[in-house]
Design an enzyme around this catalytic site. Sequence first.
Site, mmCIF file in Angstrom:
data_model
loop_
_atom_site.group_PDB
_atom_site.id
_atom_site.type_symbol
_atom_site.label_atom_id
_atom_site.label_comp_id
_atom_site.label_asym_id
_atom_site.label_seq_id
_atom_site.Cartn_x
_atom_site.Cartn_y
_atom_site.Cartn_z
ATOM 1 N N ARG A 52 0.838 -1.218 -0.019
ATOM 2 C CA ARG A 52 -0.037 0.010 0.008
ATOM 3 C C ARG A 52 0.915 1.058 -0.024
ATOM 4 O O ARG A 52 0.508 2.246 -0.770
ATOM 5 C CB ARG A 52 -1.015 0.030 1.272
ATOM 6 C CG ARG A 52 -1.837 1.374 1.650
ATOM 7 C CD ARG A 52 -3.052 1.319 2.046
ATOM 8 N NE ARG A 52 -3.050 0.649 3.442
ATOM 9 C CZ ARG A 52 -2.220 0.795 4.578
ATOM 10 N NH1 ARG A 52 -1.783 1.766 4.353
ATOM 11 N NH2 ARG A 52 -2.116 0.007 5.517
ATOM 12 N N TYR A 104 -15.237 18.281 -15.747
ATOM 13 C CA TYR A 104 -15.515 17.003 -15.436
ATOM 14 C C TYR A 104 -16.586 17.017 -14.518
ATOM 15 O O TYR A 104 -16.543 17.260 -13.443
ATOM 16 C CB TYR A 104 -14.240 16.033 -15.226
ATOM 17 C CG TYR A 104 -14.684 14.721 -15.000
ATOM 18 C CD1 TYR A 104 -15.136 13.851 -16.159
ATOM 19 C CD2 TYR A 104 -14.720 14.103 -13.634
ATOM 20 C CE1 TYR A 104 -15.179 12.546 -16.215
ATOM 21 C CE2 TYR A 104 -14.983 12.676 -13.626
ATOM 22 C CZ TYR A 104 -15.263 11.942 -14.959
ATOM 23 O OH TYR A 104 -15.633 10.448 -14.555
ATOM 24 N N ASP A 177 -6.379 19.769 -14.580
ATOM 25 C CA ASP A 177 -6.742 18.200 -15.231
ATOM 26 C C ASP A 177 -6.586 18.360 -16.801
ATOM 27 O O ASP A 177 -7.101 18.976 -17.388
ATOM 28 C CB ASP A 177 -8.219 18.223 -14.925
ATOM 29 C CG ASP A 177 -8.851 16.751 -15.471
ATOM 30 O OD1 ASP A 177 -8.070 16.226 -16.171
ATOM 31 O OD2 ASP A 177 -9.745 16.360 -14.874
ATOM 32 N N LYS A 202 -8.104 7.170 -19.390
ATOM 33 C CA LYS A 202 -8.557 7.606 -20.678
ATOM 34 C C LYS A 202 -7.139 7.503 -21.576
ATOM 35 O O LYS A 202 -6.690 6.385 -21.718
ATOM 36 C CB LYS A 202 -9.205 9.068 -20.579
ATOM 37 C CG LYS A 202 -9.957 9.225 -19.452
ATOM 38 C CD LYS A 202 -11.367 8.409 -19.607
ATOM 39 C CE LYS A 202 -12.335 8.654 -18.511
ATOM 40 N NZ LYS A 202 -12.489 9.828 -17.922
HETATM 41 C C1 LIG Z 1 -12.957 10.419 -16.696
HETATM 42 C C2 LIG Z 1 -12.235 11.618 -16.122
HETATM 43 C C3 LIG Z 1 -11.929 11.756 -14.741
HETATM 44 C C4 LIG Z 1 -11.971 10.737 -13.755
HETATM 45 O O1 LIG Z 1 -11.363 9.724 -13.924
HETATM 46 P P1 LIG Z 1 -11.737 8.122 -13.467
HETATM 47 O O2 LIG Z 1 -10.736 7.492 -13.768
HETATM 48 O O3 LIG Z 1 -13.117 7.774 -14.316
HETATM 49 O O4 LIG Z 1 -12.098 8.390 -11.894
HETATM 50 C C5 LIG Z 1 -11.508 13.258 -14.396
HETATM 51 N N1 LIG Z 1 -11.324 14.119 -15.360
HETATM 52 C C6 LIG Z 1 -11.587 14.033 -16.687
HETATM 53 C C7 LIG Z 1 -11.466 14.958 -17.798
HETATM 54 C C8 LIG Z 1 -12.163 12.684 -17.174
HETATM 55 O O5 LIG Z 1 -12.464 12.563 -18.515
#
Ligand SMILES: *Cc1c(COP(=O)(O)O)cnc(C)c1O
Length: 383
Positions: A52, A104, A177, A202
């Site tokens: 962890r 998001y 982000d 993604k």
């Molecule tokens: C999918 C996404 C998230 C969250 O990610 P997860 O892996 O689904 O928790 C945050 N920001 C953006 C722009 C995203 O496309």
Amino acid sequence: MDGPRLHPESIAAQALGWIDEATRAVIPPVHVSSTYLRDPDNRYRSGRAYARADNPAFDQAEAVISALEGGHEAMLYASGMAAATACFLALRPGDHVLAPRVMYWSLRDWLGAFAREWGLEVEFVDMAEPAALRAALRPGRTRLVWVETPANPLWSITDIAEAAAAAHGAGALLAVDSTVATPVLTRPLALGADLVMHAATKYLNGHSDLVAGVLVAREPSAYWQRLRALRVQGGATLGSFESWLLVRGLRTLPLRVRAASASAARIAAHFAAHPRVRELLYPGLPGFAGHAVAARQMQGGFGGMLSLCVRGGEAAAVATAAGVRLWKRATSLGGTESLIEHRASVEGPGTPAPADLLRLSVGLEHADDLIADLEEALAAAQN
Ligand SMILES: *Cc1c(COP(=O)(O)O)cnc(C)c1O
């Protein structure tokens, strides 16, 4: 790695050229052990004690992502949301934070409800307007400015360098982000950001077969140490197999992102003035509100995400999504398969997405096939 800074293709293709020293394997093993042997004198000379806290399965993925972003260090998380929420949970109740109106959806929801109940003072501002950000900053009280660019699902653009200067002027950190831009198209740390976050679910992984998140810091800091302690103790750690798969996905990141961007640009150009399309949102279009800033801070493309507002309102949009065959009706983005989604019905009340908006994640199919499929679905939906 020593020597001159490598291009992203070279960093990615060899995943920094790591060799498994025990076997000379070019591809590392999957380290699955949850625990590590203690030396007879009761010390841990390996530096590892428990997975962890510290898992060798993370090392290569974290090093590759940090190298791509030009950062000091990266930390993997169990999901993008785990990475993003950690940035806020590492602050203290009473701290003031700024977040974008367009962002998001799940994170916006969490900030508006959970983070406020937990004690953060959260304010949403129009991050596409540098003046709005400057007006909302409270010098000495604002701890973190969160931006997303291009931002879901309207692809609004924030000027990272401007936002960093404004945040720093007020004594706040800037976190970006950068899930949609990826380090292939934008390197926020070089533009002044303190922290980059990705949903590695993604583009970084790129094959729709794992959920993961990552943070990258520009430099060491007490805040970064606090984030590390929060990951160790909070336990939002990624699994070993997911970490291994993520390295595999990263090897082709630059190729995938450039191909998706090129196809998205073609699709955007094709449908921008289409009689069945009310509006097309894509940062690469010269008429798009954030185009000039995007052209300055994105290199080599404008990304694989665009939104199409269908003439005829919500019913026509939903019918278009129902009519596609090659595009897949699903949420998420950044995989090899192209996805289409009626975003307002996912986000619910309070969404900035117009009711006629379809969000498109362009994958690696031939752009002509994607265009033809969407043409047919648009025609069928509006007859
Ligand atoms: C999918 C996404 C998230 C969250 O990610 P997860 O892996 O689904 O928790 C945050 N920001 C953006 C722009 C995203 O496309």
